[in-house]
Design an enzyme around this catalytic site. Structure first.
Site: not given
Ligand code: ATP
Ligand code: MG
Length: 563
Positions: A40, A265, A275
Protein backbone atom coordinates in the site's frame (compact mmCIF):
# COMPACT_ATOMS: atom_id res chain seq x y z
CA UNK A 1 6.15 -25.71 -19.73
CA UNK A 2 8.84 -24.88 -17.22
CA UNK A 3 8.93 -27.53 -14.57
CA UNK A 4 12.07 -29.51 -15.15
CA UNK A 5 14.59 -26.90 -15.99
CA UNK A 6 14.17 -25.49 -12.49
CA UNK A 7 15.09 -28.66 -10.65
CA UNK A 8 18.79 -28.44 -11.35
CA UNK A 9 19.24 -25.27 -9.32
CA UNK A 10 19.74 -25.33 -5.58
CA UNK A 11 16.49 -23.90 -4.24
CA UNK A 12 15.63 -22.87 -0.71
CA UNK A 13 13.63 -25.56 1.02
CA UNK A 14 10.62 -24.08 2.65
CA UNK A 15 6.99 -25.00 2.83
CA UNK A 16 5.98 -22.53 0.12
CA UNK A 17 8.49 -24.03 -2.31
CA UNK A 18 7.07 -27.43 -1.49
CA UNK A 19 3.53 -26.27 -2.26
CA UNK A 20 4.66 -24.79 -5.57
CA UNK A 21 6.66 -27.86 -6.57
CA UNK A 22 3.60 -29.97 -5.91
CA UNK A 23 1.39 -27.59 -7.92
CA UNK A 24 3.79 -27.85 -10.83
CA UNK A 25 3.80 -31.62 -10.59
CA UNK A 26 0.00 -31.76 -10.60
CA UNK A 27 -0.27 -29.02 -13.24
CA UNK A 28 -2.67 -27.16 -10.94
CA UNK A 29 -1.99 -23.85 -12.69
CA UNK A 30 -0.87 -25.39 -15.96
CA UNK A 31 2.71 -25.24 -14.68
CA UNK A 32 2.51 -21.48 -14.28
CA UNK A 33 3.97 -19.56 -11.33
CA UNK A 34 2.97 -15.93 -10.91
CA UNK A 35 3.56 -13.99 -7.70
CA UNK A 36 3.21 -10.35 -6.71
CA UNK A 37 4.35 -7.83 -4.14
CA UNK A 38 1.35 -5.68 -3.19
CA UNK A 39 2.39 -2.69 -1.05
CA UNK A 40 0.00 0.00 0.00
CA UNK A 41 1.67 3.30 -0.96
CA UNK A 42 1.26 4.82 2.49
CA UNK A 43 4.90 4.77 3.55
CA UNK A 44 8.39 3.74 2.52
CA UNK A 45 9.32 0.08 2.34
CA UNK A 46 11.13 -1.52 5.26
CA UNK A 47 13.23 -4.63 5.78
CA UNK A 48 10.08 -6.70 6.39
CA UNK A 49 8.89 -5.77 2.94
CA UNK A 50 12.29 -6.75 1.62
CA UNK A 51 11.71 -10.22 3.02
CA UNK A 52 8.42 -10.41 1.15
CA UNK A 53 9.98 -9.07 -2.07
CA UNK A 54 12.85 -11.57 -1.90
CA UNK A 55 10.39 -14.39 -1.29
CA UNK A 56 7.95 -13.45 -4.05
CA UNK A 57 10.52 -12.47 -6.62
CA UNK A 58 12.77 -15.37 -5.65
CA UNK A 59 9.94 -17.80 -6.33
CA UNK A 60 9.20 -16.28 -9.74
CA UNK A 61 12.91 -16.41 -10.61
CA UNK A 62 13.46 -19.96 -9.35
CA UNK A 63 10.41 -21.37 -11.13
CA UNK A 64 10.77 -19.30 -14.30
CA UNK A 65 7.57 -17.55 -13.42
CA UNK A 66 6.46 -13.94 -13.29
CA UNK A 67 6.48 -11.32 -10.58
CA UNK A 68 4.20 -8.26 -10.44
CA UNK A 69 4.62 -5.06 -8.53
CA UNK A 70 1.14 -3.95 -7.58
CA UNK A 71 0.15 -0.93 -5.59
CA UNK A 72 -2.76 -1.73 -3.34
CA UNK A 73 -3.93 1.86 -3.47
CA UNK A 74 -7.46 1.52 -2.20
CA UNK A 75 -7.32 4.08 0.62
CA UNK A 76 -7.04 7.62 -0.75
CA UNK A 77 -6.63 9.28 2.62
CA UNK A 78 -3.14 7.99 3.38
CA UNK A 79 -1.58 7.41 0.01
CA UNK A 80 0.78 9.60 -1.95
CA UNK A 81 2.78 9.67 -5.14
CA UNK A 82 6.01 10.15 -3.15
CA UNK A 83 5.50 6.70 -1.66
CA UNK A 84 4.79 5.16 -5.05
CA UNK A 85 8.05 6.57 -6.41
CA UNK A 86 10.12 5.44 -3.45
CA UNK A 87 8.65 1.94 -3.58
CA UNK A 88 9.49 1.55 -7.27
CA UNK A 89 13.03 2.71 -6.61
CA UNK A 90 13.47 0.31 -3.68
CA UNK A 91 12.06 -2.73 -5.46
CA UNK A 92 14.33 -2.07 -8.44
CA UNK A 93 17.32 -1.54 -6.19
CA UNK A 94 16.71 -4.93 -4.61
CA UNK A 95 16.87 -6.35 -8.11
CA UNK A 96 13.33 -7.73 -8.10
CA UNK A 97 12.54 -7.42 -11.78
CA UNK A 98 8.86 -6.82 -12.46
CA UNK A 99 9.63 -6.03 -16.13
CA UNK A 100 6.67 -4.00 -17.39
CA UNK A 101 4.26 -5.44 -14.85
CA UNK A 102 3.59 -2.54 -12.57
CA UNK A 103 -0.07 -2.35 -11.62
CA UNK A 104 -2.38 -0.25 -9.53
CA UNK A 105 -5.45 -1.58 -7.77
CA UNK A 106 -7.08 1.76 -8.58
CA UNK A 107 -6.97 0.81 -12.28
CA UNK A 108 -9.39 -1.99 -11.41
CA UNK A 109 -11.98 0.19 -9.66
CA UNK A 110 -14.45 -0.05 -12.58
CA UNK A 111 -14.08 -3.80 -12.74
CA UNK A 112 -14.47 -4.12 -8.97
CA UNK A 113 -17.63 -2.05 -9.13
CA UNK A 114 -19.04 -4.40 -11.76
CA UNK A 115 -18.19 -7.40 -9.61
CA UNK A 116 -19.98 -5.78 -6.68
CA UNK A 117 -23.05 -5.28 -8.84
CA UNK A 118 -22.89 -8.98 -9.73
CA UNK A 119 -22.87 -9.93 -6.05
CA UNK A 120 -25.84 -7.64 -5.38
CA UNK A 121 -27.71 -9.27 -8.23
CA UNK A 122 -27.01 -12.69 -6.73
CA UNK A 123 -28.43 -11.47 -3.42
CA UNK A 124 -24.97 -11.72 -1.86
CA UNK A 125 -24.41 -8.06 -1.05
CA UNK A 126 -26.55 -5.27 0.36
CA UNK A 127 -26.46 -1.60 1.18
CA UNK A 128 -26.59 -1.00 4.91
CA UNK A 129 -27.63 2.25 6.63
CA UNK A 130 -26.59 1.28 10.15
CA UNK A 131 -24.29 3.90 11.56
CA UNK A 132 -20.76 2.72 12.34
CA UNK A 133 -21.41 2.41 16.06
CA UNK A 134 -24.52 0.33 15.68
CA UNK A 135 -22.85 -1.76 13.06
CA UNK A 136 -20.13 -2.58 15.51
CA UNK A 137 -22.64 -3.45 18.18
CA UNK A 138 -24.59 -5.68 15.79
CA UNK A 139 -21.43 -7.54 14.86
CA UNK A 140 -21.46 -9.30 18.27
CA UNK A 141 -18.36 -10.66 19.99
CA UNK A 142 -16.20 -13.73 19.74
CA UNK A 143 -18.50 -15.41 22.26
CA UNK A 144 -21.80 -14.09 20.99
CA UNK A 145 -23.26 -14.24 17.50
CA UNK A 146 -24.01 -10.99 15.75
CA UNK A 147 -27.42 -9.57 14.92
CA UNK A 148 -28.71 -9.03 11.42
CA UNK A 149 -29.06 -5.46 10.28
CA UNK A 150 -32.65 -4.33 9.66
CA UNK A 151 -31.51 -3.35 6.14
CA UNK A 152 -30.13 -6.79 5.35
CA UNK A 153 -33.10 -7.96 3.40
CA UNK A 154 -33.52 -5.10 0.99
CA UNK A 155 -34.54 -6.16 -2.49
CA UNK A 156 -31.95 -6.53 -5.22
CA UNK A 157 -33.48 -3.56 -7.05
CA UNK A 158 -33.29 -1.32 -4.04
CA UNK A 159 -29.69 -2.35 -3.36
CA UNK A 160 -28.69 -1.72 -6.96
CA UNK A 161 -30.25 1.69 -6.90
CA UNK A 162 -28.73 2.68 -3.55
CA UNK A 163 -25.30 1.40 -4.52
CA UNK A 164 -25.46 3.41 -7.72
CA UNK A 165 -26.40 6.49 -5.71
CA UNK A 166 -23.53 5.83 -3.30
CA UNK A 167 -21.19 5.89 -6.26
CA UNK A 168 -22.70 9.11 -7.56
CA UNK A 169 -21.89 10.85 -4.30
CA UNK A 170 -25.45 11.32 -3.02
CA UNK A 171 -24.57 10.31 0.54
CA UNK A 172 -22.28 11.49 3.25
CA UNK A 173 -19.37 9.52 4.65
CA UNK A 174 -20.56 6.87 7.09
CA UNK A 175 -24.16 7.14 5.93
CA UNK A 176 -24.12 3.93 3.94
CA UNK A 177 -21.86 0.99 3.18
CA UNK A 178 -22.05 -2.00 0.90
CA UNK A 179 -21.73 -5.27 2.81
CA UNK A 180 -21.36 -8.87 1.79
CA UNK A 181 -24.26 -11.02 2.92
CA UNK A 182 -22.54 -13.98 4.53
CA UNK A 183 -23.31 -15.07 8.07
CA UNK A 184 -23.86 -12.86 11.13
CA UNK A 185 -23.29 -15.82 13.43
CA UNK A 186 -20.07 -17.12 11.90
CA UNK A 187 -17.42 -17.98 14.49
CA UNK A 188 -15.02 -16.09 12.21
CA UNK A 189 -15.96 -12.48 12.92
CA UNK A 190 -14.60 -11.42 9.54
CA UNK A 191 -17.41 -13.35 7.85
CA UNK A 192 -20.12 -11.43 9.70
CA UNK A 193 -21.22 -9.44 6.68
CA UNK A 194 -17.95 -7.59 6.06
CA UNK A 195 -17.94 -4.16 4.50
CA UNK A 196 -17.02 -4.10 0.81
CA UNK A 197 -17.32 -0.39 0.08
CA UNK A 198 -17.30 2.70 2.24
CA UNK A 199 -17.95 6.29 1.25
CA UNK A 200 -14.88 8.54 1.32
CA UNK A 201 -15.16 11.99 -0.19
CA UNK A 202 -11.42 12.22 -0.74
CA UNK A 203 -9.33 12.74 -3.80
CA UNK A 204 -7.26 9.74 -4.84
CA UNK A 205 -3.64 10.18 -5.94
CA UNK A 206 -4.45 8.53 -9.28
CA UNK A 207 -8.19 8.58 -9.87
CA UNK A 208 -8.72 12.09 -8.55
CA UNK A 209 -12.40 12.71 -7.77
CA UNK A 210 -13.80 10.02 -10.00
CA UNK A 211 -14.72 7.86 -7.04
CA UNK A 212 -16.20 8.58 -3.66
CA UNK A 213 -16.67 4.94 -2.71
CA UNK A 214 -13.58 2.86 -2.08
CA UNK A 215 -13.21 -0.92 -1.74
CA UNK A 216 -11.95 -2.46 1.50
CA UNK A 217 -8.82 -4.58 1.58
CA UNK A 218 -10.69 -7.86 1.90
CA UNK A 219 -12.96 -7.18 -1.02
CA UNK A 220 -10.28 -5.76 -3.25
CA UNK A 221 -7.29 -7.97 -2.66
CA UNK A 222 -8.56 -11.23 -4.08
CA UNK A 223 -9.98 -9.41 -7.09
CA UNK A 224 -6.62 -7.81 -7.79
CA UNK A 225 -4.91 -11.21 -7.62
CA UNK A 226 -7.60 -12.75 -9.80
CA UNK A 227 -7.48 -10.03 -12.45
CA UNK A 228 -3.69 -10.38 -12.73
CA UNK A 229 -3.76 -14.18 -12.92
CA UNK A 230 -1.65 -14.59 -9.80
CA UNK A 231 -1.14 -18.25 -8.87
CA UNK A 232 0.22 -18.00 -5.34
CA UNK A 233 -0.89 -15.01 -3.31
CA UNK A 234 1.64 -14.91 -0.51
CA UNK A 235 0.91 -12.79 2.54
CA UNK A 236 1.77 -12.55 6.22
CA UNK A 237 0.19 -14.70 8.93
CA UNK A 238 -2.30 -12.15 10.18
CA UNK A 239 -4.24 -12.73 6.97
CA UNK A 240 -4.80 -16.40 7.69
CA UNK A 241 -8.19 -15.64 9.24
CA UNK A 242 -9.03 -13.51 6.20
CA UNK A 243 -8.51 -16.45 3.85
CA UNK A 244 -12.10 -17.79 4.10
CA UNK A 245 -13.26 -14.35 3.02
CA UNK A 246 -10.73 -14.19 0.18
CA UNK A 247 -12.07 -17.55 -0.99
CA UNK A 248 -15.74 -16.67 -0.45
CA UNK A 249 -15.67 -13.58 -2.69
CA UNK A 250 -13.91 -15.37 -5.53
CA UNK A 251 -16.14 -18.44 -5.24
CA UNK A 252 -19.33 -16.38 -5.24
CA UNK A 253 -18.21 -14.55 -8.36
CA UNK A 254 -17.01 -17.78 -9.93
CA UNK A 255 -13.88 -16.13 -11.30
CA UNK A 256 -10.22 -17.20 -11.49
CA UNK A 257 -9.15 -18.06 -7.97
CA UNK A 258 -5.51 -17.87 -6.82
CA UNK A 259 -4.31 -19.63 -3.68
CA UNK A 260 -3.54 -17.53 -0.63
CA UNK A 261 -0.57 -18.77 1.39
CA UNK A 262 0.55 -17.20 4.67
CA UNK A 263 4.04 -16.96 6.16
CA UNK A 264 5.48 -15.38 9.31
CA UNK A 265 6.36 -11.71 9.02
CA UNK A 266 9.83 -10.50 9.87
CA UNK A 267 10.24 -8.82 13.24
CA UNK A 268 13.67 -7.43 14.04
CA UNK A 269 15.02 -6.69 17.49
CA UNK A 270 15.64 -3.05 18.50
CA UNK A 271 13.38 -1.93 15.65
CA UNK A 272 9.80 -1.00 14.91
CA UNK A 273 8.38 -2.02 11.60
CA UNK A 274 4.85 -0.72 11.42
CA UNK A 275 4.52 2.02 8.84
CA UNK A 276 2.37 4.02 11.22
CA UNK A 277 5.18 4.06 13.78
CA UNK A 278 7.86 4.81 11.22
CA UNK A 279 5.76 7.72 9.99
CA UNK A 280 5.52 8.99 13.56
CA UNK A 281 9.33 8.99 13.83
CA UNK A 282 9.53 11.01 10.62
CA UNK A 283 6.73 13.43 11.50
CA UNK A 284 8.07 14.10 14.98
CA UNK A 285 11.55 14.82 13.63
CA UNK A 286 13.03 12.01 15.72
CA UNK A 287 14.81 10.86 12.59
CA UNK A 288 15.75 12.90 9.59
CA UNK A 289 13.33 11.50 7.04
CA UNK A 290 12.29 8.04 5.87
CA UNK A 291 15.82 7.46 4.60
CA UNK A 292 17.57 8.29 7.87
CA UNK A 293 20.32 5.66 8.13
CA UNK A 294 18.94 4.53 11.50
CA UNK A 295 15.56 3.65 9.99
CA UNK A 296 14.83 0.02 9.08
CA UNK A 297 13.64 1.26 5.69
CA UNK A 298 15.22 0.07 2.48
CA UNK A 299 16.07 3.67 1.58
CA UNK A 300 17.63 4.20 5.03
CA UNK A 301 19.71 1.06 4.69
CA UNK A 302 20.76 2.03 1.19
CA UNK A 303 21.93 5.42 2.43
CA UNK A 304 23.72 3.74 5.30
CA UNK A 305 25.66 1.51 2.92
CA UNK A 306 23.82 -1.81 3.02
CA UNK A 307 23.88 -3.68 -0.27
CA UNK A 308 21.05 -5.52 -2.03
CA UNK A 309 23.22 -8.66 -2.03
CA UNK A 310 23.55 -8.53 1.76
CA UNK A 311 19.80 -8.09 2.17
CA UNK A 312 19.18 -11.07 -0.10
CA UNK A 313 21.61 -13.17 1.92
CA UNK A 314 19.87 -12.10 5.09
CA UNK A 315 16.49 -13.06 3.64
CA UNK A 316 17.86 -16.47 2.77
CA UNK A 317 19.40 -16.93 6.21
CA UNK A 318 16.16 -16.19 8.04
CA UNK A 319 14.15 -18.45 5.77
CA UNK A 320 10.39 -18.68 5.67
CA UNK A 321 8.38 -20.04 8.55
CA UNK A 322 4.83 -20.43 9.72
CA UNK A 323 5.35 -19.01 13.18
CA UNK A 324 6.13 -15.45 14.27
CA UNK A 325 9.48 -14.82 15.95
CA UNK A 326 11.84 -11.97 16.72
CA UNK A 327 14.97 -12.01 14.58
CA UNK A 328 18.18 -10.72 16.15
CA UNK A 329 19.31 -7.55 14.36
CA UNK A 330 22.88 -8.88 14.81
CA UNK A 331 22.09 -11.41 12.09
CA UNK A 332 21.32 -8.63 9.63
CA UNK A 333 24.54 -6.88 10.62
CA UNK A 334 26.42 -10.13 10.13
CA UNK A 335 25.05 -10.42 6.60
CA UNK A 336 26.14 -6.85 5.83
CA UNK A 337 29.64 -7.43 7.19
CA UNK A 338 30.08 -10.65 5.25
CA UNK A 339 29.19 -8.92 2.02
CA UNK A 340 31.18 -5.72 2.57
CA UNK A 341 34.22 -7.70 3.68
CA UNK A 342 34.36 -9.14 0.19
CA UNK A 343 33.90 -5.93 -1.73
CA UNK A 344 34.87 -2.89 0.34
CA UNK A 345 37.97 -0.85 -0.44
CA UNK A 346 40.22 -0.58 2.64
CA UNK A 347 41.48 2.79 3.75
CA UNK A 348 42.98 4.18 6.92
CA UNK A 349 41.03 6.80 8.79
CA UNK A 350 41.50 8.33 12.21
CA UNK A 351 38.28 9.30 13.95
CA UNK A 352 39.74 10.92 17.08
CA UNK A 353 43.17 12.18 16.05
CA UNK A 354 46.26 12.39 18.24
CA UNK A 355 49.30 14.07 16.70
CA UNK A 356 52.53 12.11 16.48
CA UNK A 357 55.80 13.71 15.41
CA UNK A 358 58.51 11.33 14.28
CA UNK A 359 61.52 13.24 15.45
CA UNK A 360 64.22 11.37 13.52
CA UNK A 361 62.29 11.33 10.21
CA UNK A 362 63.58 13.80 7.55
CA UNK A 363 61.57 17.03 7.60
CA UNK A 364 60.46 17.16 3.98
CA UNK A 365 60.48 13.53 3.01
CA UNK A 366 57.27 11.95 1.79
CA UNK A 367 57.30 8.23 1.12
CA UNK A 368 54.59 6.53 -0.91
CA UNK A 369 53.94 3.22 0.80
CA UNK A 370 52.13 0.25 -0.67
CA UNK A 371 48.80 -0.66 0.89
CA UNK A 372 46.51 -3.55 -0.01
CA UNK A 373 43.07 -2.49 -1.25
CA UNK A 374 41.29 -5.61 -0.12
CA UNK A 375 42.99 -8.67 1.37
CA UNK A 376 39.90 -10.71 0.44
CA UNK A 377 40.16 -9.85 -3.24
CA UNK A 378 43.60 -9.59 -4.82
CA UNK A 379 42.08 -8.32 -8.07
CA UNK A 380 41.41 -5.02 -6.29
CA UNK A 381 45.17 -4.41 -6.22
CA UNK A 382 47.00 -1.90 -4.08
CA UNK A 383 47.41 1.83 -3.63
CA UNK A 384 50.01 4.27 -2.38
CA UNK A 385 49.67 5.88 1.04
CA UNK A 386 51.83 8.91 1.81
CA UNK A 387 53.95 8.87 4.95
CA UNK A 388 55.68 11.88 6.48
CA UNK A 389 57.14 13.31 9.65
CA UNK A 390 53.83 14.31 11.21
CA UNK A 391 51.06 11.80 11.41
CA UNK A 392 47.87 11.27 13.34
CA UNK A 393 46.93 8.13 15.20
CA UNK A 394 43.75 7.22 17.04
CA UNK A 395 43.63 8.67 20.56
CA UNK A 396 42.51 5.31 21.86
CA UNK A 397 45.65 3.66 20.46
CA UNK A 398 47.78 5.41 23.07
CA UNK A 399 47.53 4.93 26.83
CA UNK A 400 49.70 6.49 29.43
CA UNK A 401 48.76 3.98 32.09
CA UNK A 402 47.72 0.94 30.11
CA UNK A 403 45.96 -2.05 31.59
CA UNK A 404 47.60 -5.43 31.17
CA UNK A 405 47.29 -6.77 27.65
CA UNK A 406 47.23 -3.36 25.94
CA UNK A 407 49.44 -3.91 22.89
CA UNK A 408 49.31 -0.51 21.29
CA UNK A 409 51.38 2.58 22.05
CA UNK A 410 52.52 3.37 25.59
CA UNK A 411 55.29 5.66 26.94
CA UNK A 412 58.59 4.05 25.99
CA UNK A 413 56.78 1.32 24.06
CA UNK A 414 56.81 0.32 20.41
CA UNK A 415 54.08 -0.30 17.89
CA UNK A 416 53.94 -0.94 14.16
CA UNK A 417 52.31 1.62 11.92
CA UNK A 418 50.35 -0.32 9.32
CA UNK A 419 52.20 -0.48 5.95
CA UNK A 420 54.98 1.67 7.44
CA UNK A 421 57.51 1.47 10.29
CA UNK A 422 57.83 0.52 13.90
CA UNK A 423 57.84 3.62 16.07
CA UNK A 424 58.75 4.14 19.70
CA UNK A 425 57.09 6.64 22.01
CA UNK A 426 59.80 8.85 23.43
CA UNK A 427 57.90 11.74 24.95
CA UNK A 428 54.32 12.59 25.89
CA UNK A 429 53.26 16.24 25.52
CA UNK A 430 50.32 17.54 27.54
CA UNK A 431 48.36 20.77 27.62
CA UNK A 432 47.70 22.84 30.72
CA UNK A 433 44.69 20.66 31.54
CA UNK A 434 46.92 17.61 31.63
CA UNK A 435 45.49 16.12 28.44
CA UNK A 436 47.80 14.34 26.04
CA UNK A 437 48.04 16.48 22.89
CA UNK A 438 51.06 15.08 21.08
CA UNK A 439 53.54 12.25 21.12
CA UNK A 440 57.15 12.55 20.09
CA UNK A 441 58.29 9.26 18.64
CA UNK A 442 61.31 7.84 16.88
CA UNK A 443 61.14 5.40 14.01
CA UNK A 444 63.40 2.56 13.03
CA UNK A 445 64.20 2.90 9.30
CA UNK A 446 65.11 -0.77 9.10
CA UNK A 447 61.55 -1.85 9.87
CA UNK A 448 59.80 -0.62 6.74
CA UNK A 449 56.91 -2.99 5.90
CA UNK A 450 57.71 -5.42 3.17
CA UNK A 451 61.42 -4.46 3.02
CA UNK A 452 62.50 -7.61 4.83
CA UNK A 453 65.45 -5.77 6.41
CA UNK A 454 64.62 -6.31 10.03
CA UNK A 455 62.86 -9.12 11.78
CA UNK A 456 61.94 -7.05 14.78
CA UNK A 457 58.48 -7.97 16.04
CA UNK A 458 56.00 -5.94 18.05
CA UNK A 459 52.62 -7.04 19.36
CA UNK A 460 50.45 -4.21 18.05
CA UNK A 461 49.76 -2.66 14.65
CA UNK A 462 47.81 0.58 14.43
CA UNK A 463 46.43 2.75 11.64
CA UNK A 464 47.48 6.34 11.00
CA UNK A 465 47.26 9.15 8.45
CA UNK A 466 49.90 11.60 7.28
CA UNK A 467 49.04 15.04 8.72
CA UNK A 468 49.73 17.11 5.64
CA UNK A 469 47.96 14.69 3.28
CA UNK A 470 44.92 13.82 5.38
CA UNK A 471 41.41 14.68 4.20
CA UNK A 472 39.17 16.14 6.87
CA UNK A 473 35.74 14.48 6.84
CA UNK A 474 32.60 14.22 8.88
CA UNK A 475 31.77 10.77 10.16
CA UNK A 476 28.38 9.75 11.50
CA UNK A 477 28.31 6.85 13.91
CA UNK A 478 24.99 5.11 14.41
CA UNK A 479 23.81 2.98 17.22
CA UNK A 480 20.48 1.16 17.59
CA UNK A 481 17.50 3.47 17.42
CA UNK A 482 15.86 1.82 20.43
CA UNK A 483 17.20 0.81 23.80
CA UNK A 484 15.04 -2.30 24.18
CA UNK A 485 14.69 -5.43 22.11
CA UNK A 486 11.03 -5.03 21.37
CA UNK A 487 9.90 -1.40 21.65
CA UNK A 488 6.34 -2.38 20.81
CA UNK A 489 6.01 -5.11 23.41
CA UNK A 490 4.59 -2.97 26.20
CA UNK A 491 1.20 -1.88 24.90
CA UNK A 492 0.73 0.47 27.87
CA UNK A 493 3.70 2.54 26.79
CA UNK A 494 4.45 4.68 23.80
CA UNK A 495 7.21 3.05 21.75
CA UNK A 496 8.89 6.46 21.49
CA UNK A 497 9.81 6.24 25.17
CA UNK A 498 12.44 3.69 24.19
CA UNK A 499 14.29 5.82 21.67
CA UNK A 500 18.05 5.63 22.19
CA UNK A 501 19.20 9.23 22.79
CA UNK A 502 22.70 8.29 21.62
CA UNK A 503 21.78 6.66 18.35
CA UNK A 504 23.69 9.27 16.34
CA UNK A 505 27.15 10.58 17.12
CA UNK A 506 28.71 13.08 14.73
CA UNK A 507 32.48 13.38 14.45
CA UNK A 508 33.32 16.48 12.49
CA UNK A 509 37.10 16.20 12.38
CA UNK A 510 37.90 12.71 11.23
CA UNK A 511 41.04 12.43 9.11
CA UNK A 512 41.27 10.04 6.18
CA UNK A 513 44.02 9.04 3.86
CA UNK A 514 43.94 11.00 0.58
CA UNK A 515 42.67 8.00 -1.39
CA UNK A 516 39.07 8.96 -0.45
CA UNK A 517 39.27 12.42 -1.98
CA UNK A 518 37.34 11.47 -5.11
CA UNK A 519 34.77 9.28 -3.38
CA UNK A 520 31.18 9.65 -4.52
CA UNK A 521 27.95 9.31 -2.54
CA UNK A 522 27.24 5.64 -2.03
CA UNK A 523 30.91 4.55 -2.24
CA UNK A 524 31.79 1.99 0.39
CA UNK A 525 34.96 1.58 2.41
CA UNK A 526 36.35 -0.33 5.29
CA UNK A 527 38.20 2.02 7.60
CA UNK A 528 40.78 -0.43 8.85
CA UNK A 529 40.13 -1.63 12.39
CA UNK A 530 37.01 0.58 12.63
CA UNK A 531 34.20 -0.71 10.50
CA UNK A 532 32.46 -0.20 7.17
CA UNK A 533 31.56 3.30 6.03
CA UNK A 534 29.63 4.71 3.11
CA UNK A 535 29.67 8.22 1.64
CA UNK A 536 26.40 9.89 2.60
CA UNK A 537 24.30 11.13 -0.28
CA UNK A 538 22.39 13.74 1.66
CA UNK A 539 25.06 15.73 3.49
CA UNK A 540 28.11 15.27 1.29
CA UNK A 541 28.94 18.44 -0.63
CA UNK A 542 31.72 19.23 -3.05
CA UNK A 543 33.73 20.65 -0.16
CA UNK A 544 32.99 18.07 2.48
CA UNK A 545 32.77 14.31 2.52
CA UNK A 546 30.35 12.88 5.04
CA UNK A 547 30.55 9.20 5.90
CA UNK A 548 27.91 6.99 7.49
CA UNK A 549 29.13 4.10 9.54
CA UNK A 550 27.36 1.16 7.96
CA UNK A 551 28.36 -1.37 10.58
CA UNK A 552 31.19 -1.94 13.02
CA UNK A 553 33.75 -4.69 12.57
CA UNK A 554 32.88 -6.32 15.84
CA UNK A 555 30.93 -9.38 15.10
CA UNK A 556 28.86 -10.55 18.00
CA UNK A 557 26.77 -12.84 15.83
CA UNK A 558 29.61 -14.83 14.27
CA UNK A 559 31.04 -15.33 17.75
CA UNK A 560 27.79 -16.55 19.16
CA UNK A 561 27.26 -19.11 16.40
CA UNK A 562 30.78 -20.47 16.68
CA UNK A 563 30.45 -21.16 20.41
P1 ATP B 1 1.49 -1.89 8.14
O1 ATP B 1 2.88 -1.51 8.49
O2 ATP B 1 0.59 -0.72 8.12
O3 ATP B 1 1.01 -3.08 8.91
P2 ATP B 1 2.16 -3.48 5.89
O4 ATP B 1 3.58 -3.44 6.27
O5 ATP B 1 1.39 -4.73 5.96
O6 ATP B 1 1.41 -2.34 6.65
P3 ATP B 1 1.71 -3.39 3.05
O7 ATP B 1 2.04 -2.28 2.16
O8 ATP B 1 0.32 -3.87 3.06
O9 ATP B 1 2.10 -2.87 4.44
O10 ATP B 1 2.70 -4.60 2.81
C1 ATP B 1 2.99 -5.09 1.53
C2 ATP B 1 3.40 -6.53 1.60
O11 ATP B 1 4.53 -6.68 2.43
C3 ATP B 1 2.31 -7.39 2.17
O12 ATP B 1 2.17 -8.52 1.33
C4 ATP B 1 2.79 -7.78 3.52
O13 ATP B 1 2.35 -9.05 3.86
C5 ATP B 1 4.31 -7.72 3.36
N1 ATP B 1 4.92 -7.37 4.63
C6 ATP B 1 4.68 -6.28 5.37
N2 ATP B 1 5.39 -6.29 6.51
C7 ATP B 1 6.12 -7.43 6.50
C8 ATP B 1 7.06 -8.03 7.40
N3 ATP B 1 7.39 -7.45 8.55
N4 ATP B 1 7.60 -9.21 7.05
C9 ATP B 1 7.28 -9.79 5.90
N5 ATP B 1 6.41 -9.29 5.00
C10 ATP B 1 5.83 -8.12 5.29
MG1 MG C 1 -0.79 -4.44 5.05
Amino acid sequence: MLQNQTDSKEKPKNFIYEIIEEDIRTQKWGGRVHTRFPPEPNGYLHIGHAKSICLNYGIARDFNGKFNLRFDDTNPTKEEQEYVDSIIEDVKWLGADFEDRIFFASDYFDKMYEYAVQLIKKGKAYVDDLDPELMKEYRGTINEPGKESPFRNRSVEENLELFERMRKGEFKEGEKVLRAKIDMSSPNMLLRDPVMYRILHSSHHRTGDKWCIYPTYDWAHGLEDSIEGITHSICTLEFEIHRPLYDWFLDQLGIYHPQQIEFARLNLSYTVMSKRKLLELVQNGIVDGWDDPRMPTISGYRRRGYTPEAIWNFAEMIGVAKRDALTDIALLEYAIREDLNKRAQRVMGVLNPLKVTITNYPDDLVEELDAVNNPEDSSMGSRKVPFSKEIFIEQSDFMENPPKGFHRLVPGGEVRLRYAYIIKCEQVIKNEKGEVVELKCSYDPETKSGSGKSNKKVKGTIHWVSAKHAVKCEVRLYDRLFTVEDPSADKEKDFKEFINPDSLQIISNALLEPFVINAKPGDKFQFERQGYFCVDKKYTTKDKLVFNRTVTLKDTWAKSIKQ
